[in-house]
Design a protein around this motif. Structure first.
Motif, PDB file in Angstrom:
ATOM      1  N   GLN A 158       0.803  -1.450  -0.005  1.00 49.25           N
ATOM      2  CA  GLN A 158      -0.314   0.380  -0.238  1.00 49.25           C
ATOM      3  C   GLN A 158       0.951   0.935   0.332  1.00 49.25           C
ATOM      4  N   PHE A 159       0.841   2.285  -0.453  1.00 49.59           N
ATOM      5  CA  PHE A 159       1.206   3.595  -1.072  1.00 49.59           C
ATOM      6  C   PHE A 159       0.088   4.787  -0.507  1.00 49.59           C
ATOM      7  N   LEU A 166      -2.665   7.637   8.114  1.00 55.98           N
ATOM      8  CA  LEU A 166      -3.888   7.801   8.969  1.00 55.98           C
ATOM      9  C   LEU A 166      -4.522   6.373   7.540  1.00 55.98           C
ATOM     10  N   GLU A 167      -3.904   6.861   6.820  1.00 57.23           N
ATOM     11  CA  GLU A 167      -4.860   5.998   5.648  1.00 57.23           C
ATOM     12  C   GLU A 167      -4.979   4.919   6.188  1.00 57.23           C
ATOM     13  N   LEU A 168      -2.984   4.177   6.301  1.00 57.01           N
ATOM     14  CA  LEU A 168      -2.558   2.721   6.335  1.00 57.01           C
ATOM     15  C   LEU A 168      -3.570   2.421   8.346  1.00 57.01           C
ATOM     16  N   PHE A 169      -3.674   3.498   8.783  1.00 56.41           N
ATOM     17  CA  PHE A 169      -4.369   3.298   9.784  1.00 56.41           C
ATOM     18  C   PHE A 169      -5.609   2.807   9.827  1.00 56.41           C
ATOM     19  N   TYR A 170      -6.200   3.357   9.485  1.00 58.29           N
ATOM     20  CA  TYR A 170      -7.886   3.211   9.057  1.00 58.29           C
ATOM     21  C   TYR A 170      -8.329   2.722   8.046  1.00 58.29           C
ATOM     22  N   ALA A 171      -7.479   2.420   7.018  1.00 59.16           N
ATOM     23  CA  ALA A 171      -7.669   2.605   5.683  1.00 59.16           C
ATOM     24  C   ALA A 171      -7.035   1.053   4.787  1.00 59.16           C
ATOM     25  N   PRO A 172      -5.930   0.248   5.841  1.00 59.46           N
ATOM     26  CA  PRO A 172      -5.168  -0.602   5.350  1.00 59.46           C
ATOM     27  C   PRO A 172      -5.957  -1.647   4.035  1.00 59.46           C
ATOM     28  N   GLN A 173      -5.362  -0.967   2.996  1.00 59.69           N
ATOM     29  CA  GLN A 173      -5.837  -2.444   1.544  1.00 59.69           C
ATOM     30  C   GLN A 173      -5.324  -3.698   1.922  1.00 59.69           C
ATOM     31  N   ASN A 174      -5.108  -4.583   2.922  1.00 65.55           N
ATOM     32  CA  ASN A 174      -4.496  -5.225   2.949  1.00 65.55           C
ATOM     33  C   ASN A 174      -4.523  -6.088   3.891  1.00 65.55           C
ATOM     34  N   LEU A 175      -4.661  -7.104   4.282  1.00 60.01           N
ATOM     35  CA  LEU A 175      -4.357  -7.848   5.336  1.00 60.01           C
ATOM     36  C   LEU A 175      -2.885  -7.959   6.184  1.00 60.01           C
ATOM     37  N   PHE A 176      -2.127  -7.702   4.578  1.00 59.32           N
ATOM     38  CA  PHE A 176      -0.481  -7.834   5.306  1.00 59.32           C
ATOM     39  C   PHE A 176       0.067  -6.328   5.986  1.00 59.32           C
ATOM     40  N   HIS A 206     -13.649 -15.110   4.896  1.00 57.72           N
ATOM     41  CA  HIS A 206     -13.400 -14.143   5.030  1.00 57.72           C
ATOM     42  C   HIS A 206     -12.508 -13.585   6.533  1.00 57.72           C
ATOM     43  N   THR A 207     -12.604 -13.074   6.524  1.00 57.06           N
ATOM     44  CA  THR A 207     -11.797 -12.697   7.535  1.00 57.06           C
ATOM     45  C   THR A 207     -11.956 -10.999   7.949  1.00 57.06           C
ATOM     46  N   GLY A 238      -7.329 -11.162   0.998  1.00 56.50           N
ATOM     47  CA  GLY A 238      -6.805 -10.930   1.625  1.00 56.50           C
ATOM     48  C   GLY A 238      -6.544  -9.605   1.526  1.00 56.50           C
ATOM     49  N   GLU A 239      -7.765  -8.839   0.325  1.00 54.73           N
ATOM     50  CA  GLU A 239      -7.928  -7.690   0.382  1.00 54.73           C
ATOM     51  C   GLU A 239      -9.835  -7.011   0.902  1.00 54.73           C
TER      52      GLU A 239
END
Lengths: 311, 389
Positions: free
Chosen positions: B214-215, B219-229, B281-282, B358-359
């Motif tokens: 993800q790029f 805060l995007e990474l924290f609140y809207a992570p795009q995948n499980l990793f 689903h997770t 995982g998305e």
């Protein structure tokens, strides 16, 4: 109980301190009897007229006086040795460094080349001399044969006084594998990032060699400098077997002078005095080099123990 | 100054693929971090930009100039190394001026640049010293100074703070942020420390096994992570994951249920979706979003195995009834204790949903969080967010 506890404790402590020395005692004894003993003995000898058989007489500093004032061979052989050293020492270090730099490159088969270049240092001196005698031979030597192919008439390498010393210098350099190996280990201990930082800063390759490699290598260069000087003064085998000191004493080294005095003329006292003079010369030269080293040797100890003090 | 564009960059070491198809578009003047676990390829990516690694395919463009095939010196970049890479036999002044003097920069200009860099970094009184006589923080400054004197279009920093102790790291972090603001130059920063990445960067590249996971802004990474990793990597302690069943309830809502959950959770989506696979689903939820409730309100139940009290919060480690371990954070010194049975509720607005691949499904964020993210996206430069830790 009859024993005094205090003295028992003290005895135990004494033995405890003695133990490590007992463990290294074989070496200590060997050093005393085979190194330090003969060393002091030779100093004593140098003040005597000491033939192998017959009467020994104390002559004071007479051996030293004769050597320095009456025996032209002393000065001649010393001069030959110095001339030899002036060629041998710089070439030994510069060629050793160049080989080390080449072998430090990541090229295919550098391991094999490393072995090949070190191989001559493993070969016995006599075998080495035999090989060189064949190479240099006036009539059937390969060197003159190759020169002949190029249309050059090669000189009598070992028979011509103007070439003989040079021939021995070249033959001695055959063994620069040791120097090369020391410098190679030194090269490999220089952190790669220094070169990467320099590359990014646009420092050209020659400047990386002169301003990074050589200063970082200076402790090893100092070491090889001193050992090369010592090796130059102790040069004996190659000259003795290849030229026997000739022609016209052009390869009559100082070590050969000592050898002849001891084992040709059996003047043990005189030879001992020679040896001590050689020792003092090497000592003086080494000290001179060491003294100069503060100006050009950089001792690292910095990149390795990353002290992490606060700013 | 210039932005950086990386197109389809591939790098292999022998048969091992270290970077596979990296695409990035870094804006002019941006501070971007490469973040990821060790072995993810972040340092290799940085060294590829620097030209210290040959790449197998792809292009690197700095400003409007392609630099893929250029020698490092010609790329108009500067790099700060993890172990500083100062020349130990030169004093600080020589360390700063060495590259310049060999590139024909006039002596007066060299002096001006060195003095200027020394002033910025407050090392003017150290110019005569050798690296050995400097502390870790001072060495780090000299290393940065060596980059500044080059006046590059792009700064590359390879874990520059990792050799410093914790306290100094925080100070240097703030200084780096100020330096970026002052110079306004594009900076790329490699780190494995998410606090550094989150606090310093305009945007963060999270790398996983040689690919961009993800790029985005911190805060995007924290609140809207795009995948499980990314969800599992960002945030400490880690996000909790549970296997769930998901069904679509209208176009903008997903109902979570299944064996692991008591009852259901309806999660609102940001974007309408038309189809949903039924299985695999997770559910992801951060430890501080979990609520401790009475048994009949709870979604899952578990037993406390460890309580770590940190003062302002307590980290409580649990074993759920299905045997899975789970972490929650309670405020202050919540009176839970070892062996106690607890009941957990997952508020719908804090639930992340990931499909079998995982998305992440695009969950709806509350207005406050959304405006926070938007504000961070717009701000450029002002990145000093104080010294948490």
């Amino acid at each position: 109980m009859g024993t005094d506890p205090d003295s028992a404790v003290q005895r135990n402590r004494f033995f405890e301190k003695l133990t490590p020395y007992l463990f290294i005692s074989p070496w200590i004894l060997g050093f005393l009897f085979f190194t330090l003993g003969p060393l002091i003995f030779s100093l004593v000898m140098s003040f005597y007229d000491w033939p192998v058989v017959g009467e020994r007489t104390f002559v004071g500093v007479d051996n030293y006086r004769v050597m320095l004032t009456e025996d032209p061979l002393f000065w001649d052989s010393l001069w030959v040795t110095i001339k030899f050293g002036l060629f041998f020492v710089p070439f030994n270090i510069i060629l050793g460094l160049l080989l080390a730099v080449l072998l430090n490159q990541k090229v295919l088969g550098s391991g094999i080349f490393r072995t090949i270049f070190y191989l001559p240092s493993v070969i016995s001196g006599v075998a080495l001399v035999t090989i060189w005698a064949w190479i240099y031979s006036h009539e059937y030597g390969i060197l003159n044969f190759l020169l002949g192919l190029a249309g050059i008439e090669g000189p009598n390498w070992l028979g011509d006084p103007s070439w003989s010393l040079l021939a021995i210098v070249v033959a001695s350099l055959w063994g620069l594998g040791g120097t090369m190996l020391i410098l190679l280990t030194g090269l490999q201990s220089i952190p790669k990032e220094l070169y990467e930082a320099a590359k990014i800063s646009g420092v050209p390759a020659w400047a990386r060699l002169v301003f990074i490699t050589i200063p970082m290598l200076s402790p090893m260069l100092l070491f090889t400098f001193i050992t090369s000087i010592i090796a130059a003064f102790q040069q004996l085998t190659i000259a003795l077997l290849l030229t026997g000191g000739g022609p016209l004493e052009s390869t009559y080294f100082f070590a050969m002078y000592i050898y002849d005095n001891a084992f040709q003329y059996f003047e043990m006292g005189f030879a001992a005095a020679n040896s001590w003079v050689m020792f003092l010369i090497i000592l003086a030269l080494s000290m001179l080099v060491m003294k100069s080293s503060s100006a050009w040797v950089y001792y690292e100890g910095e990149m390795k123990n990353k002290e992490q003090a606060d700013g | 100054m210039a932005g950086v564009q990386i197109n389809q960059l591939h790098k292999k070491f022998g048969n091992l693929s270290v970077l596979s198809g990296v695409d990035l578009d870094i804006a002019d003047g941006e501070f971007v971090s490469f973040l990821g676990p060790s072995g993810c390829g972040k340092t290799t990516l940085l060294r590829s930009i620097a030209g210290l690694e040959d790449i197998n395919a792809g292009a690197v463009i700095l400003g409007d100039r392609e630099i893929t095939q250029l020698a490092p010196a010609k790329r108009d970049i500067a790099m700060v190394f993890q172990n500083y890479a100062l020349y130990p036999h030169m004093n600080v002044y020589k360390n700063l001026s060495f590259g310049l003097s060999l590139n024909g920069v006039p002596r007066a200009e060299i002096d001006e640049r060195v003095q200027n860099a020394a002033r910025i970094l407050q090392i003017s009184e150290l110019l005569k010293r050798r690296p050995k006589q400097l502390s870790g923080g001072q060495r780090q400054r000299v290393a940065i100074g060596r980059a500044i004197v080059r006046d590059p279009k792009l700064f590359l920093l390879d874990e520059p703070l990792s050799n410093l102790d914790a306290g100094l790291r925080v100070t240097m972090r703030v200084e780096l942020a100020n330096l970026h603001k002052r110079l306004g130059v594009t900076m790329i920063y490699v780190t494995h420390d998410q606090v550094e990445a989150m606090t310093l960067s305009n945007r963060v590249v999270v790398l996983d096994k040689g690919k961009v996971a993800q790029f985005g802004t911190p805060l995007e990474l924290f609140y809207a992570p795009q995948n499980l990793f990314v969800a599992g990597f960002i945030g400490s302690p880690k996000m909790n994951f549970l296997s769930v069943d998901a069904t679509l309830e209208g176009a903008r809502s997903v109902r979570l249920g299944g064996e692991e959950l008591d009852g259901t959770i309806d999660v609102a989506l940001n974007v309408p979706i038309s189809e949903l696979q039924n299985s695999g689903h997770t559910l992801g939820i951060r430890p501080d979003n979990v609520e401790l409730v009475a048994e009949h309100e709870a979604h899952v139940h578990g037993q406390v195995v460890l309580v770590e009290r940190l003062g302002t919060e307590s980290q409580v480690h649990l074993n759920l009834d299905n045997g899975q371990s789970f972490t929650i954070i309670t405020r202050g010194t919540h009176p839970v204790s070892f062996g106690e049975r607890v009941h957990l509720k997952f508020p719908a607005q804090h639930c992340h949903i990931f499909n079998a691949a995982g998305e992440a499904l695009p969950r709806a964020l509350d207005a406050e969080t959304r405006s926070l993210i938007d504000r961070q996206k717009q701000s450029h430069g002002a990145t000093t967010r104080g010294e948490e830790r």
